[in-house]
Structures are given as C-alpha cells and as structure tokens.
Design an enzyme around this catalytic site. Structure first.
Site, PDB file in Angstrom:
ATOM      1  N   HIS A   1     -21.115  21.800   3.144  1.00 40.17           N
ATOM      2  CA  HIS A   1     -19.926  21.096   3.650  1.00 40.17           C
ATOM      3  C   HIS A   1     -19.084  21.936   4.603  1.00 40.17           C
ATOM      4  O   HIS A   1     -18.320  21.395   5.384  1.00 40.17           O
ATOM      5  CB  HIS A   1     -19.090  20.504   2.505  1.00 40.17           C
ATOM      6  CG  HIS A   1     -18.234  21.487   1.781  1.00 40.17           C
ATOM      7  ND1 HIS A   1     -18.723  22.342   0.831  1.00 40.17           N
ATOM      8  CD2 HIS A   1     -16.920  21.750   1.866  1.00 40.17           C
ATOM      9  CE1 HIS A   1     -17.731  23.081   0.372  1.00 40.17           C
ATOM     10  NE2 HIS A   1     -16.616  22.748   0.975  1.00 40.17           N
TER      11      HIS A   1
ATOM     12  N   LYS B   1     -12.636  34.289  -6.449  1.00 40.22           N
ATOM     13  CA  LYS B   1     -11.750  33.406  -7.201  1.00 40.22           C
ATOM     14  C   LYS B   1     -10.509  34.181  -7.643  1.00 40.22           C
ATOM     15  O   LYS B   1     -10.556  35.404  -7.819  1.00 40.22           O
ATOM     16  CB  LYS B   1     -12.468  32.874  -8.447  1.00 40.22           C
ATOM     17  CG  LYS B   1     -13.746  32.093  -8.159  1.00 40.22           C
ATOM     18  CD  LYS B   1     -13.457  30.733  -7.572  1.00 40.22           C
ATOM     19  CE  LYS B   1     -14.722  29.903  -7.405  1.00 40.22           C
ATOM     20  NZ  LYS B   1     -14.516  28.726  -6.550  1.00 40.22           N
TER      21      LYS B   1
ATOM     22  N   LYS C   1     -26.099  22.337  -2.504  1.00 41.84           N
ATOM     23  CA  LYS C   1     -26.383  23.727  -2.859  1.00 41.84           C
ATOM     24  C   LYS C   1     -26.003  23.976  -4.314  1.00 41.84           C
ATOM     25  O   LYS C   1     -25.219  23.208  -4.857  1.00 41.84           O
ATOM     26  CB  LYS C   1     -25.657  24.680  -1.932  1.00 41.84           C
ATOM     27  CG  LYS C   1     -24.171  24.377  -1.741  1.00 41.84           C
ATOM     28  CD  LYS C   1     -23.247  25.384  -2.316  1.00 41.84           C
ATOM     29  CE  LYS C   1     -22.567  24.895  -3.544  1.00 41.84           C
ATOM     30  NZ  LYS C   1     -21.488  25.723  -4.007  1.00 41.84           N
TER      31      LYS C   1
ATOM     32  N   LYS D   1     -16.638  20.965   8.539  1.00 42.47           N
ATOM     33  CA  LYS D   1     -15.203  21.194   8.737  1.00 42.47           C
ATOM     34  C   LYS D   1     -14.890  21.243  10.235  1.00 42.47           C
ATOM     35  O   LYS D   1     -15.646  21.823  11.012  1.00 42.47           O
ATOM     36  CB  LYS D   1     -14.782  22.504   8.060  1.00 42.47           C
ATOM     37  CG  LYS D   1     -14.846  22.433   6.516  1.00 42.47           C
ATOM     38  CD  LYS D   1     -14.371  23.751   5.913  1.00 42.47           C
ATOM     39  CE  LYS D   1     -14.587  23.810   4.404  1.00 42.47           C
ATOM     40  NZ  LYS D   1     -13.487  23.255   3.613  1.00 42.47           N
TER      41      LYS D   1
ATOM     42  N   GLU E   1      -9.999  32.533  -2.488  1.00 42.67           N
ATOM     43  CA  GLU E   1      -9.517  31.314  -3.137  1.00 42.67           C
ATOM     44  C   GLU E   1      -8.520  31.683  -4.233  1.00 42.67           C
ATOM     45  O   GLU E   1      -8.686  32.699  -4.907  1.00 42.67           O
ATOM     46  CB  GLU E   1     -10.685  30.546  -3.774  1.00 42.67           C
ATOM     47  CG  GLU E   1     -11.685  30.006  -2.779  1.00 42.67           C
ATOM     48  CD  GLU E   1     -12.742  29.138  -3.458  1.00 42.67           C
ATOM     49  OE1 GLU E   1     -12.616  27.915  -3.398  1.00 42.67           O
ATOM     50  OE2 GLU E   1     -13.670  29.694  -4.070  1.00 42.67           O
TER      51      GLU E   1
ATOM     52  N   ASP F   1     -22.798  31.172  -4.908  1.00 41.79           N
ATOM     53  CA  ASP F   1     -21.969  29.965  -4.774  1.00 41.79           C
ATOM     54  C   ASP F   1     -21.436  29.799  -3.353  1.00 41.79           C
ATOM     55  O   ASP F   1     -21.293  28.680  -2.860  1.00 41.79           O
ATOM     56  CB  ASP F   1     -20.806  30.059  -5.775  1.00 41.79           C
ATOM     57  CG  ASP F   1     -19.940  28.806  -5.798  1.00 41.79           C
ATOM     58  OD1 ASP F   1     -20.494  27.695  -5.674  1.00 41.79           O
ATOM     59  OD2 ASP F   1     -18.704  28.930  -5.962  1.00 41.79           O
TER      60      ASP F   1
ATOM     61  N   HIS G   1     -22.298  28.766   2.321  1.00 42.67           N
ATOM     62  CA  HIS G   1     -21.259  28.472   3.307  1.00 42.67           C
ATOM     63  C   HIS G   1     -21.001  29.605   4.309  1.00 42.67           C
ATOM     64  O   HIS G   1     -20.895  29.378   5.504  1.00 42.67           O
ATOM     65  CB  HIS G   1     -19.935  28.164   2.602  1.00 42.67           C
ATOM     66  CG  HIS G   1     -20.050  27.117   1.546  1.00 42.67           C
ATOM     67  ND1 HIS G   1     -20.807  25.991   1.698  1.00 42.67           N
ATOM     68  CD2 HIS G   1     -19.482  27.009   0.320  1.00 42.67           C
ATOM     69  CE1 HIS G   1     -20.702  25.232   0.618  1.00 42.67           C
ATOM     70  NE2 HIS G   1     -19.902  25.832  -0.243  1.00 42.67           N
TER      71      HIS G   1
HETATM   72  C1  BG6 Z   1     -17.988  24.955  -3.249  1.00 39.22           C
HETATM   73  C2  BG6 Z   1     -18.035  26.030  -4.305  1.00 39.22           C
HETATM   74  O1  BG6 Z   1     -19.243  24.802  -2.659  1.00 39.22           O
HETATM   75  O2  BG6 Z   1     -17.052  25.311  -2.267  1.00 39.22           O
HETATM   76  C3  BG6 Z   1     -16.663  26.208  -4.916  1.00 39.22           C
HETATM   77  O3  BG6 Z   1     -18.975  25.671  -5.312  1.00 39.22           O
HETATM   78  C4  BG6 Z   1     -15.643  26.471  -3.845  1.00 39.22           C
HETATM   79  O4  BG6 Z   1     -16.678  27.283  -5.865  1.00 39.22           O
HETATM   80  C5  BG6 Z   1     -15.725  25.412  -2.751  1.00 39.22           C
HETATM   81  O5  BG6 Z   1     -14.353  26.443  -4.431  1.00 39.22           O
HETATM   82  C6  BG6 Z   1     -14.824  25.731  -1.593  1.00 39.22           C
HETATM   83  O6  BG6 Z   1     -14.818  24.635  -0.709  1.00 39.22           O
HETATM   84  P1  BG6 Z   1     -13.525  24.287   0.117  1.00 39.22           P
HETATM   85  O7  BG6 Z   1     -13.933  23.181   1.016  1.00 39.22           O
HETATM   86  O8  BG6 Z   1     -12.461  23.890  -0.871  1.00 39.22           O
HETATM   87  O9  BG6 Z   1     -13.157  25.534   0.829  1.00 39.22           O
END
Ligand code: BG6
Length: 467
Positions: free
Chosen positions: A173, A321, A143, A177, A211, A230, A235
């Site tokens: 991804h 963020k 993505k 999980k 995050e 993003d 996700h």
């Molecule tokens: C990514 C984003 O796809 O996923 C990032 O581009 C983000 O900005 C990340 O930090 C978060 O993934 P995870 O697995 O660390 O929660």
C-alpha cells in the site's frame, strides 16, 4: 464502463485491515461512483450471518470512513454486501458468489482479496480452486509474501500452481500513497530534478518511518514477523526502488517492474553489521509476547545500491513501533556547495544540507528545504522551504486513500503499482544474511527514537528527524 461490474471476495473480512481500510475504502469507491456496480462477499473464520456482517461493516465504515455515511448511500451499499463463513466450505462460497453475480451485467471483474496471514494464504488459494473461482478472477495478496527466501519461493510456487502471474496482484500500500507516486512525477515529469539525481549531487537518502503506534492487538502476528519483515522488506524497499530506479521507458507495468527489479538486483546483501535492531522496553510484557522474545520492534539499517548512479551513496532506513513521532518521510540530502563565501556564523550549513522530502503522510507533501537570507542588513542565513501540499490545493477532494487507489487499479487490470514474484524473491535473497545472523535486539524507551546505536550507523551524517 468495463469496471462497472465488480465482485470483490474478501477473505479475512472481519480482520483489522478489512475494518480500517478495505471496507471503508470499498464504500468510498462505491460512494464516488468509481466502483458503481459492486458486490462484496465477506468471508472469514467467524460464524456471522449476513446481517451481522452488514452491521459490522457499518461500524467499520462509520469509524474509519472518510465521509459521514449518508443513509441512502449506505443502504444501497449494504444491499451489495454478502457473507459466508469459511467453515461453510468452497461450495457454499461458490453459491454466494453466483447469487451475488446473478443480476450483474457482464463482463464481471472478479477479485479475491486475501487479507489473511501468510500461512492461511495457501488454504485460501486451494479453497478458490475447489470452488472453481480461478478462471476469470484476479487475486490480490497482502504482504508479508513469505518470511524468508525459501518460504517466499514456496508461496509463489503454490500461487502459480493455481493462478497465472497475470492474475496476481501483490499489494504494497505504500506504493499507492500520493507522495510515493509524486516521486515518479517529480523525477520523470520535470527537467529540474533528474539531472541532479545521482551520486555527484546526492549525499545520502533517508527513508524514515517511525510509528507512535504499538502492537494494536496484533501480538500474534507481530511476534513472528518483527519490523524488518513487516515494514522494510516490503514498504521501505518498494519506495526505495521508486527513489533509486532509472527512468523507465514508459509507465506500463513491465517497464516500471523492470527498473524496480534492476534496483533490487543492484542492492548489496544486507550485512548484519549495518543493522541496528531494537525492542521497546515492556514489549515482552505485552499479551501474546514471549518473555524471551527476540523479535525486533525497531530496525535501522544502511543499504547500498551498487550501480553507476548510486555507488557510494548510503540509503538509511528506519522504522519501529512506540517511537517519539509518527512520520513517513523519504528525504534526499544534497551535497554541500564546494565552497562558501558566507562568513562563519552566517548560518550556512548549520542546519544540515539541502533536502528534498517526500512526506508519505495521509496529508501528502513534497518540500524542498534550502538556505535563504534573513531580511535586513548583513547576510544571516537560515533554512527555508518551498512545498507542495496536496491538501492545500484544489485537488484535495480527489485524493484516494492508498488502498482505494490500488484496489481500483486492480479492478482495471493495471499492474503498474503492484509487486512481482521475482522482485520479492530478490528482496528476500539480499535479506538472508541478516535473517541468518541477526544482531542482538537492543532495548529502547517507548517514546524515544530507538536505541543509541542509530547515531553511529549514520555517522558522520545525522538523522533528519525530528525536524
Ligand atoms: C502495515 C504494517 O503494513 O503498515 C503495520 O503491518 C504498519 O505494522 C502499517 O503500522 C503502516 O502503514 P501506514 O499506511 O499507516 O503508514
């Protein structure tokens, strides 16, 4: 076994994702013999020699790998690494692939992993065609799949001009999980939860992924993306589908995809008035960010799924963020009991509703919180919880990192946990009102939970976090 001979052509091999996840993940799959006969061909814009790439990969695995790297295993892995700079052209790429595959036993599973920005993806697709690396190959795409409906349709069209949809694995991804997969296990392997999994018993759902991290050197990418593209359109909506979908007829990819896409079709377009966009103070001073940037580093929104199961049940989503805590939870809030026999002051209801929470952290956890009785006289009630924490079980050693799991699935030709072109296009379609008419970005202090408007958004409910 079929999966024994695997060629993995990694585009964007010297990028951040490759360093943090893909190379350490491939090493782990090799180390645990899940992918024993593996070749990895790295390629990127950088002019590295093979030795330089091997050294770079070693640093990546040492820094981000799960296990301390054993020299013998590392050396065996290093022998399987190749590198070809993108500037060398398609013929050179073809030659390195041929060289890498020469002593492998057929059938060979060949995967091209496109860990490159959306604009570069089309060039890579064309390179693969020019290099004659399309037949008997699969392609894993990262993505964002486009930046709006028109660009997603264009990208999918360009991909389909070269690859059949069957060959394409669009990775998200979050779907790899453990806790996300446990949504399916909890809902569909038990008689306990599914009967209450709808509007009569569920008050609302929160998918909350704050995050602590900032840009991590990705300003160039992030400026053109923002947190909605993003995180949300990928996700968060994907795990929302696992949470909201109807029971699939089976675990095969077509059934799962069908049910997920039905959720996406039932989702109402995202109204700008249901969205809070934020930008952390200081973002515009970051290197690579415009002084007038309107890119959001935070987004919270209310989504509605207009079907029989979910009508009237809000789904609140949040991510951003530089927030106060790093969390990734899906929290199901159940309705309160219709009447309470416990006296005021007993504590009942004072800590919010009962919740079932899927914690998508690396240390996956599912917990159920509800009211229990304090020991001793009287009836004083308090929130207690029961939980299933994967890392506290005997199974902890079997955990695969999300990327590992998904790469392994792609090698085996299993599409179940991958997303499809039409599903993604629908998500851009419902996003279009927001993208066309984004509300202003509101400032928030780094280390906070986002702009103040987030509370109005969920009223009369409250955000579950912080716990
Ligand atoms: C990514 C984003 O796809 O996923 C990032 O581009 C983000 O900005 C990340 O930090 C978060 O993934 P995870 O697995 O660390 O929660």
């Amino acid at each position: 076994a079929l999966q024994d001979s695997t060629t993995f052509v990694l585009f964007g091999a010297t990028g951040d994702l490759s360093r943090r996840k893909l190379l350490p993940g491939l090493f782990h799959l090799f180390d645990t013999h899940l992918l024993a006969d593996l070749r990895v061909i790295g390629t990127s814009l950088e002019d590295l020699t093979r030795d330089e790439f091997v050294a770079w990969a070693k640093d990546a695995v040492t820094e981000f790998g799960k296990h301390p790297t054993d020299t013998k295993v590392w050396n065996a892995f290093a022998k399987r690494l190749y590198y070809v700079p993108g500037s060398a052209g398609p013929a050179a790429l073809r030659n390195v692939v041929t060289e890498a595959e020469q002593d492998m036993a057929p059938p060979i599973q060949r995967l091209h992993y496109l860990s490159v920005p959306p604009k570069a993806a089309l060039d890579v697709i064309q390179t693969l065609e020019a290099a004659d690396l399309v037949k008997d190959s699969r392609v894993i795409m990262e993505k964002p799949f486009g930046t709006d409906l028109a660009s997603a349709v264009k990208l999918n069209g360009a991909v389909h001009a070269v690859f059949d949809e069957e060959q394409v694995y669009r990775i998200d991804h979050f779907l790899g999980k453990e806790a996300a997969l446990n949504i399916l296990a909890f809902r569909f392997a038990n008689g306990l939860f599914e009967p209450i999994w709808h509007r009569n018993f569920i008050d609302h759902v929160q998918i909350d992924v704050p995050e602590v991290l900032g840009l991590e050197g990705r300003a160039a990418f992030y400026e053109g993306t923002g947190s909605y593209r993003d995180m949300v359109v990928t996700h968060l909506f994907q795990v929302l589908a696992f949470t909201a979908m109807e029971p699939p007829t089976s675990l095969d990819p077509a059934s799962i995809t069908e049910e997920k896409n039905k959720v996406f079709r039932s989702m109402l377009p995202i109204e700008p008035t249901d969205v809070v966009r934020g930008q952390y103070q200081g973002y515009r001073d970051e290197k690579g960010v415009s002084l007038e940037s309107e890119t959001e580093t935070f987004v919270a929104l209310k989504c509605r799924i207009d079907n029989w199961r979910w009508a009237g049940v809000p789904f609140y989503l949040r991510t951003g963020k530089k927030l106060a805590e790093g969390q990734r939870i899906i929290s199901i809030a159940f309705k309160e009991p219709p009447k309470s026999m416990f006296p005021a002051g007993s504590g009942v209801g004072q800590q919010g509703p009962d919740h079932l929470t899927f914690d998508l952290a690396d240390e996956a956890r599912v917990s159920l919180s509800f009211y229990g009785k304090h020991p001793g006289p009287g009836f004083r009630l308090d929130k207690v919880s029961m939980q299933f924490a994967v890392q506290d079980t005997d199974w902890a050693g079997a955990v695969l990192e999300a990327y590992e799991r998904l790469i392994y699935d792609a090698v085996r030709g299993d599409h179940t946990l991958f997303t499809t072109a039409d599903g993604i296009e629908r998500l851009w379609e419902i996003s279009q009102p927001l993208l066309d008419n984004p509300p202003p970005v509101r400032p928030y202090a780094p280390g906070s939970w986002g702009p103040n408007q987030i509370h109005q958004l969920v009223a009369p409910n409250a955000w579950r976090l912080p716990f």
